[in-house]
Scaffold this motif. Structure first.
Motif, short mmCIF file in Angstrom:
data_model
loop_
_atom_site.label_atom_id
_atom_site.label_comp_id
_atom_site.label_asym_id
_atom_site.label_seq_id
_atom_site.Cartn_x
_atom_site.Cartn_y
_atom_site.Cartn_z
N GLY A 93 6.88 -2.77 -2.63
CA GLY A 93 5.83 -2.59 -3.50
C GLY A 93 6.40 -2.32 -4.70
O GLY A 93 7.58 -2.41 -5.16
N ALA A 94 5.53 -1.77 -5.73
CA ALA A 94 5.99 -1.49 -7.15
C ALA A 94 6.83 -0.28 -7.06
O ALA A 94 7.69 -0.32 -8.10
CB ALA A 94 4.62 -1.30 -8.16
N ASN A 95 6.67 0.57 -6.12
CA ASN A 95 7.88 1.67 -6.19
C ASN A 95 9.24 1.34 -5.80
O ASN A 95 9.99 2.31 -5.57
CB ASN A 95 7.04 2.89 -5.59
CG ASN A 95 6.68 2.59 -4.20
OD1 ASN A 95 6.93 1.52 -3.69
ND2 ASN A 95 6.14 3.61 -3.53
N GLY A 96 9.35 0.09 -5.34
CA GLY A 96 10.62 -0.32 -4.64
C GLY A 96 10.73 -0.08 -3.19
O GLY A 96 11.72 -0.39 -2.53
N LYS A 97 9.65 0.76 -2.61
CA LYS A 97 9.69 0.83 -1.46
C LYS A 97 8.96 -0.10 -0.34
O LYS A 97 8.13 -1.05 -0.91
CB LYS A 97 8.97 2.24 -0.95
CG LYS A 97 9.95 3.57 -1.54
CD LYS A 97 9.10 4.75 -1.27
CE LYS A 97 9.89 5.82 -1.89
NZ LYS A 97 9.14 7.22 -1.41
N PRO A 98 9.09 -0.14 0.94
CA PRO A 98 8.35 -1.36 1.86
C PRO A 98 6.74 -0.96 1.62
O PRO A 98 6.29 -0.05 1.47
CB PRO A 98 8.76 -0.85 3.13
CG PRO A 98 10.16 -0.49 2.90
CD PRO A 98 10.09 0.47 1.76
N ALA A 99 6.17 -1.97 1.42
CA ALA A 99 4.92 -1.92 0.93
C ALA A 99 4.03 -1.80 2.43
O ALA A 99 4.29 -2.13 3.38
CB ALA A 99 4.21 -3.68 0.64
N ALA A 100 3.03 -0.91 2.17
CA ALA A 100 2.02 -0.42 3.15
C ALA A 100 1.28 -1.71 3.38
O ALA A 100 1.04 -2.55 2.81
CB ALA A 100 1.30 0.75 2.82
N TYR A 101 0.42 -1.54 4.71
CA TYR A 101 -0.21 -2.70 5.27
C TYR A 101 -1.38 -3.16 4.17
O TYR A 101 -1.30 -4.24 3.62
CB TYR A 101 -0.85 -2.10 6.55
CG TYR A 101 -1.54 -3.32 7.34
CD1 TYR A 101 -1.30 -4.53 7.71
CD2 TYR A 101 -3.13 -3.14 7.20
CE1 TYR A 101 -1.85 -5.63 8.00
CE2 TYR A 101 -4.00 -4.08 7.86
CZ TYR A 101 -3.30 -5.24 8.13
OH TYR A 101 -4.25 -6.20 8.68
N TRP A 102 -2.12 -2.28 3.69
CA TRP A 102 -3.16 -2.56 2.74
C TRP A 102 -2.90 -2.93 1.50
O TRP A 102 -3.57 -3.60 1.03
CB TRP A 102 -4.29 -1.42 2.83
CG TRP A 102 -5.11 -1.59 4.28
CD1 TRP A 102 -5.22 -0.33 5.18
CD2 TRP A 102 -6.11 -2.39 4.31
NE1 TRP A 102 -5.94 -0.83 6.03
CE2 TRP A 102 -6.49 -2.19 5.56
CE3 TRP A 102 -6.62 -3.88 3.85
CZ2 TRP A 102 -7.58 -2.84 6.08
CZ3 TRP A 102 -7.45 -4.39 4.27
CH2 TRP A 102 -8.18 -4.09 5.65
N SER A 103 -1.54 -2.55 0.99
CA SER A 103 -1.13 -2.83 -0.16
C SER A 103 -0.69 -4.33 0.19
O SER A 103 -1.01 -5.17 -0.85
CB SER A 103 -0.01 -2.14 -0.50
OG SER A 103 -0.29 -0.74 -0.88
N PHE A 104 -0.06 -4.73 1.09
CA PHE A 104 0.16 -6.02 1.33
C PHE A 104 -0.91 -6.91 1.40
O PHE A 104 -0.96 -8.22 0.91
CB PHE A 104 1.29 -6.12 2.71
CG PHE A 104 1.67 -7.67 2.97
CD1 PHE A 104 2.96 -7.98 2.32
CD2 PHE A 104 1.07 -8.51 3.83
CE1 PHE A 104 3.36 -9.12 2.71
CE2 PHE A 104 1.41 -9.56 4.09
CZ PHE A 104 2.71 -10.14 3.65
N VAL A 105 -1.95 -6.46 2.07
CA VAL A 105 -3.07 -7.32 2.38
C VAL A 105 -3.80 -7.48 1.01
O VAL A 105 -4.33 -8.77 0.84
CB VAL A 105 -4.17 -6.57 3.36
CG1 VAL A 105 -5.68 -7.03 3.13
CG2 VAL A 105 -3.56 -6.35 4.80
N LYS A 106 -3.90 -6.47 0.29
CA LYS A 106 -4.75 -6.79 -1.03
C LYS A 106 -4.01 -7.75 -1.92
O LYS A 106 -4.63 -8.30 -2.95
CB LYS A 106 -5.10 -5.48 -1.52
CG LYS A 106 -6.10 -4.51 -0.86
CD LYS A 106 -6.29 -3.13 -1.71
CE LYS A 106 -7.35 -2.42 -0.64
NZ LYS A 106 -7.36 -0.90 -1.05
#
Length: 433
Positions: free
Chosen positions: A162-175
């Motif tokens: 994600g934007a923070n450089g950490k693996p994207a959470a499920y709903w972040s990926f979905v959206k």
């Protein structure tokens, strides 16, 4: 690497270079063979395979078929998704873990997904015990791109940050990669978006070839055996005299097959009717599971059977599962025969055609499908080839695959192997009969 097509040899080389990977070739292009040959290529000694329950014996037979003779045989462990979800392996430390039909693990909250990938798909599950993990599926995201998240998060978290450089959470990926909407009962996932971006991100992890892309490498039609687990036929018998009849019929069929080959079987067909019917019905649960898995691909399927009981059981189960099904038996009125064919050929929601071998094995055009499943085979090889010719005829744009489903460990498996050899010989000698 012998007996592989050029695209398969390329797939073996690609897999052998990967610690984690998803081989997403379309169904019928030989993902199993590629994975086994690649496992031999890397010298894997302890191999675990997770697959649908009905395919456990098939995986063991495919290892017998494809593992090179000059390489020491591996320690092979094959289990179903359900058993893996119950943590059946006490020492799951594998050189290689193969997850077949990997789309079974697409739902983050499912018990089997958690067992494989960890509670949050963080890679802490079974995959953490394997030096390498290879996924196989022709339908990596059957419904929407969100179904890739569990695989990517567990096996390649660095490519879904994600934007923070950490693996994207499920709903972040979905959206990011799917349209969403509220239907009044909660947030729902719709079609994909930013697909060019996602395709570029996942390219190092996924290899996919379609039939159209490798058509030049494939024969026009291929016949192969599909061993399936089934209900023990004896469990279907209700009386001692039926058990004795079944065992007598099996001994007779084995004797004739051994002494006279396939040609001798047709002479005794009427004498072993109970054996054939019970064996066919024993396959039904596994046939349903295999068909439902196949239909995840979005392709259409032609199924042939002999017994009315088998046709009714298959059609009822598939209709209950909301798959569009039509069928033709000897009792189907002529006016409905062509209507059912037209619906299968032209109806986007009609996915399965089920035909009785004697009533639908000739004269029909079913080129909307390129795969045939012989749930039962005629003991006359040419009749099976004729049935396959319903899809392998003018108008067909793809190479065709014909699977002969057999009950593993039974006379059905030996007969099926002999018939399949005969069918391949017929096609090689004369083309489509």
């Amino acid at each position: 690497m012998t007996d592989l097509y050029p695209y398969q040899r390329a797939g073996v080389a690609w897999l052998a270079q990967q610690k984690t990977a998803l081989l997403a070739d379309e169904m019928g292009l030989g993902k199993t063979a590629q994975a086994i040959m690649a496992a031999a290529e890397i010298g894997a000694h302890r191999i675990g395979v997770v697959c649908p329950a009905s395919l456990r014996l098939n995986w063991r037979r495919e290892f017998d078929r494809w593992w090179p003779d000059w390489i020491e045989r591996p320690l092979l462990y094959v289990e179903s998704y359900d058993k893996v979800a119950r943590h059946c392996w006490r020492e799951p430390n594998f050189d290689l873990l193969i997850i077949d039909e990997a789309h079974y693990a697409k739902t983050p909250t499912a018990a089997r997904t958690k067992a494989l990938y960890g509670k949050s798909a963080d890679g802490s599950g079974l995959v953490s015990k394997a030096k390498r993990t290879w996924l196989l599926t022709g339908t990596p995201a059957p419904n929407n791109p969100a179904e890739l998240w569990t695989h990517l998060r567990a096996l390649r978290p660095e490519i879904v940050t994600g934007a923070n450089g950490k693996p994207a959470a499920y709903w972040s990926f979905v959206k990011r990669y799917c349209h969403t909407f509220d239907n009044g009962f909660g947030l729902q996932i719709g079609k994909g978006r930013r697909l060019d971006e996602l395709k570029k991100i996942i390219a190092p992890f996924i290899l996919r070839r379609t039939k159209a892309e490798v058509l030049k490498d494939l024969p026009e039609v291929r016949f192969d055996v599909l061993p399936l687990d089934g209900i023990v036929a004896g469990n279907m018998l209700e009386a001692d005299h039926l058990v004795a009849m079944f065992e007598h019929d099996e001994r007779l069929a084995l004797k004739v097959l051994r002494e006279e080959g396939v040609d001798g079987l047709r002479k005794i067909a009427s004498h072993v009717a109970t054996l054939r019917r019970l064996t066919a019905m024993a396959k039904v649960p596994a046939l349903i599971e295999w068909i439902e898995g196949f239909l995840e691909s979005g392709e259409k399927l032609v199924v042939f059977a002999h017994h009315r009981d088998v046709i009714e059981a298959l059609s009822e189960a598939l209709m209950t599962a909301n798959f569009g099904v039509v069928w033709i038996t000897g009792d189907t009125p002529q006016v409905f025969r062509q209507a059912n064919v037209d619906l299968f050929q032209n109806g986007p929601l009609c996915k399965v055609f089920i035909g009785q071998l004697q009533a639908a094995g000739t004269g029909l055009t079913l080129t909307a499908a390129s795969t045939v499943l012989l749930a039962e085979q005629s003991w006359v090889p040419a009749e099976n080839v004729q049935a396959a010719a319903r899809v392998h005829r003018i108008g067909q744009k793809n190479a065709c695959q014909v699977w002969s489903a057999v009950l593993a460990g039974s006379i059905d498996e030996q007969v099926g192997a002999a018939l399949t050899r005969k069918m391949n010989d017929l096609v090689q000698l004369f083309g489509s009969v």
